[in-house]
Motif scaffolding. Structure first.
Motif, short mmCIF file in Angstrom:
data_model
loop_
_atom_site.label_atom_id
_atom_site.label_comp_id
_atom_site.label_asym_id
_atom_site.label_seq_id
_atom_site.Cartn_x
_atom_site.Cartn_y
_atom_site.Cartn_z
N ILE A 82 0.84 -1.20 0.00
CA ILE A 82 0.00 0.00 0.00
C ILE A 82 0.87 1.25 0.00
N ALA A 83 1.91 1.26 0.82
CA ALA A 83 2.80 2.43 0.89
C ALA A 83 3.47 2.69 -0.46
N GLU A 84 3.92 1.64 -1.12
CA GLU A 84 4.56 1.81 -2.43
C GLU A 84 3.57 2.32 -3.48
N LEU A 85 2.36 1.80 -3.47
CA LEU A 85 1.37 2.26 -4.43
C LEU A 85 0.97 3.71 -4.15
N ALA A 86 0.87 4.07 -2.89
CA ALA A 86 0.55 5.47 -2.54
C ALA A 86 1.64 6.41 -3.03
N GLU A 87 2.89 6.01 -2.89
CA GLU A 87 4.00 6.83 -3.40
C GLU A 87 3.88 7.01 -4.91
N ARG A 88 3.52 5.94 -5.60
CA ARG A 88 3.34 6.01 -7.05
C ARG A 88 2.18 6.94 -7.42
N VAL A 89 1.06 6.84 -6.69
CA VAL A 89 -0.11 7.69 -6.94
C VAL A 89 0.29 9.16 -6.79
N VAL A 90 1.00 9.47 -5.72
CA VAL A 90 1.41 10.86 -5.49
C VAL A 90 2.35 11.31 -6.60
N ALA A 91 3.36 10.52 -6.93
CA ALA A 91 4.34 10.92 -7.96
C ALA A 91 3.67 11.11 -9.32
N GLU A 92 2.84 10.17 -9.73
CA GLU A 92 2.24 10.24 -11.05
C GLU A 92 1.20 11.36 -11.16
N ASN A 93 0.44 11.59 -10.09
CA ASN A 93 -0.51 12.69 -10.12
C ASN A 93 0.19 14.03 -10.05
N ARG A 94 1.29 14.11 -9.30
CA ARG A 94 2.07 15.35 -9.27
C ARG A 94 2.59 15.65 -10.68
N ALA A 95 3.12 14.64 -11.34
CA ALA A 95 3.65 14.81 -12.70
C ALA A 95 2.55 15.23 -13.67
N ALA A 96 1.34 14.74 -13.44
CA ALA A 96 0.19 15.07 -14.31
C ALA A 96 -0.47 16.39 -13.90
N GLY A 97 -0.02 16.98 -12.79
CA GLY A 97 -0.61 18.24 -12.33
C GLY A 97 -2.02 18.07 -11.79
N ARG A 98 -2.32 16.89 -11.24
CA ARG A 98 -3.67 16.59 -10.77
C ARG A 98 -3.75 16.56 -9.25
N LYS A 99 -4.89 17.01 -8.75
CA LYS A 99 -5.23 16.90 -7.33
C LYS A 99 -6.28 15.80 -7.19
N LYS B 124 -11.61 21.00 -4.78
CA LYS B 124 -10.97 21.59 -5.96
C LYS B 124 -10.14 20.53 -6.68
N ALA B 125 -10.44 19.27 -6.39
CA ALA B 125 -9.68 18.16 -6.98
C ALA B 125 -10.07 17.93 -8.43
N ASP B 126 -9.19 17.22 -9.12
CA ASP B 126 -9.40 16.86 -10.52
C ASP B 126 -9.99 15.47 -10.68
N VAL B 127 -9.74 14.61 -9.70
CA VAL B 127 -10.23 13.23 -9.76
C VAL B 127 -10.67 12.81 -8.36
N ALA B 128 -11.78 12.06 -8.34
CA ALA B 128 -12.33 11.54 -7.08
C ALA B 128 -12.47 10.04 -7.17
N VAL B 129 -12.22 9.40 -6.04
CA VAL B 129 -12.51 7.97 -5.90
C VAL B 129 -13.37 7.81 -4.66
N PHE C 81 -16.64 0.70 -6.02
CA PHE C 81 -15.77 1.86 -6.21
C PHE C 81 -16.31 2.69 -7.36
N ALA C 82 -16.10 3.99 -7.29
CA ALA C 82 -16.39 4.87 -8.42
C ALA C 82 -15.22 5.84 -8.56
N ARG C 83 -14.91 6.14 -9.81
CA ARG C 83 -13.85 7.11 -10.12
C ARG C 83 -14.45 8.12 -11.08
N MET C 84 -14.28 9.39 -10.75
CA MET C 84 -14.78 10.45 -11.62
C MET C 84 -13.68 11.47 -11.83
N VAL C 85 -13.55 11.91 -13.05
CA VAL C 85 -12.60 12.95 -13.39
C VAL C 85 -13.39 14.21 -13.71
N ARG C 86 -12.97 15.31 -13.12
CA ARG C 86 -13.67 16.58 -13.35
C ARG C 86 -13.72 16.89 -14.85
#
Length: 164
Positions: free
Chosen positions: A9-26, A98-103, A125-130
């Motif tokens: 879980i910790a490794e996947l969370a790090e990946r989520v943060v890194a990839e969303n930061r790179a994509a400019g997403r909240k 003010k997020a770009d994506v919700a889960v 689960f549901a995922r929505m992108v603004r």
């Protein structure tokens, strides 16, 4: 770095943060059965404030209605553990952030509360992108039936949905 959560879980969370930061997403999360584990995993990552906008832990049906604007009619008709409910939770989370994506996550972690139709281990689960009119949903019945096991598997699945 010492992690409070399992390594996977910790490794996947790090990946989520890194990839969303790179994509400019909240991101924003609306959690029920995971009780804040997704938010905890994300905020354990240094620099997560660049990505994690906020989280809602709406464990009770009243909280889903009051905090996220889920219609009581949806809960009455389909139940809190339904695609309709998590869609509404995700919509509410986006509308209140003010997020770009919700889960959004809702499920039956057990050991009680399951039924023949929705056994323990059922999580939706549901995922929505603004700005998108194409919400995504997943319905899973996890093989692991312990409370901890269901919650951890649901956390992993939710984090995967937050990847760009």
């Amino acid at each position: 770095m010492t992690h409070l959560l399992p390594k996977k879980i910790a490794e996947l969370a790090e990946r989520v943060v890194a990839e969303n930061r790179a994509a400019g997403r909240k991101v924003v999360v609306a959690e029920s059965c995971t009780g804040g584990l997704v938010a905890a995993a994300l905020t354990e990552v240094a620099g997560s404030s660049a990505v994690f906008e906020r989280g809602f832990v709406t464990y009770s049906n009243d909280a889903k209605v009051e905090m996220l604007g889920v219609s009581k009619d949806i809960i009455d008709a389909f139940g809190a553990v339904s695609v309709a409910c998590v869609y509404a939770m995700a919509q509410g989370a986006l509308a209140r952030s003010k997020a770009d994506v919700a889960v959004a996550i809702s499920g039956i972690a057990g050991p009680d509360g399951g039924s023949e139709e929705k056994p323990v281990g059922t999580v939706v689960f549901a995922r929505m992108v603004r700005g998108s009119d194409k919400p995504e949903a997943e319905h899973k019945v996890f093989a692991e039936k312990t409370r901890d096991g269901v919650r951890l598997q649901a956390t992993l699945s939710a984090l995967e949905l937050l990847l760009p």
